[in-house]
Design a protein around this motif. Structure first.
Motif, PDB file in Angstrom:
ATOM      1  N   UNK A  36      88.510  48.944 -32.041  1.00 18.29           N
ATOM      2  CA  UNK A  36      87.907  47.630 -32.174  1.00 18.29           C
ATOM      3  C   UNK A  36      88.766  46.526 -31.620  1.00 18.29           C
ATOM      4  N   UNK A  37      88.122  45.432 -31.355  1.00 18.46           N
ATOM      5  CA  UNK A  37      88.837  44.218 -30.980  1.00 18.46           C
ATOM      6  C   UNK A  37      87.957  43.032 -31.354  1.00 18.46           C
ATOM      7  N   UNK A  66      90.706  32.140 -28.562  1.00 18.02           N
ATOM      8  CA  UNK A  66      90.156  32.904 -27.455  1.00 18.02           C
ATOM      9  C   UNK A  66      90.931  34.137 -27.040  1.00 18.02           C
ATOM     10  N   UNK A  67      92.032  34.445 -27.711  1.00 15.21           N
ATOM     11  CA  UNK A  67      92.801  35.647 -27.382  1.00 15.21           C
ATOM     12  C   UNK A  67      92.119  36.877 -27.962  1.00 15.21           C
TER      13      UNK A  67
END
Length: 66
Positions: free
Chosen positions: A11-12, A18-19
C-alpha cells in the motif's frame, strides 16, 4: 463466531504535502466465521475487487480481533 482483519504491505498513500508514503492498508474485516481459513475464503468471495486490483493475496496478514 470469530472476526478477522486482513492487512497488506502493498500500500501507499499521499501525505497532506503530496509526498507518496508506503504503508500497510486494511483490505477488509470478516465476521461470523469459525477460523482464519474460512475468513480468507469469505474475504475473497465477497470482494471481487481484491483480485481485480491484482493484490498479492499471499502477502495478506490476518489477525483475529474482538
Amino acid at each position: 463466531m470469530k472476526k478477522y482483519i486482513f492487512i497488506t504491505p502493498e500500500g501507499s498513500t499521499f501525505s497532506p504535502n503530496g509526498n507518496e508514503i508506503e504503508n500497510m492498508q486494511v483490505i477488509g474485516i470478516v465476521e461470523d466465521v469459525s477460523d482464519e481459513n474460512e475468513a480468507y475464503k469469505k474475504l475473497l468471495l465477497e470482494n471481487d475487487w481484491i483480485i481485480d486490483s491484482e493484490f498479492n493475496v499471499a502477502e495478506f496478514i490476518c489477525y483475529e480481533i474482538s
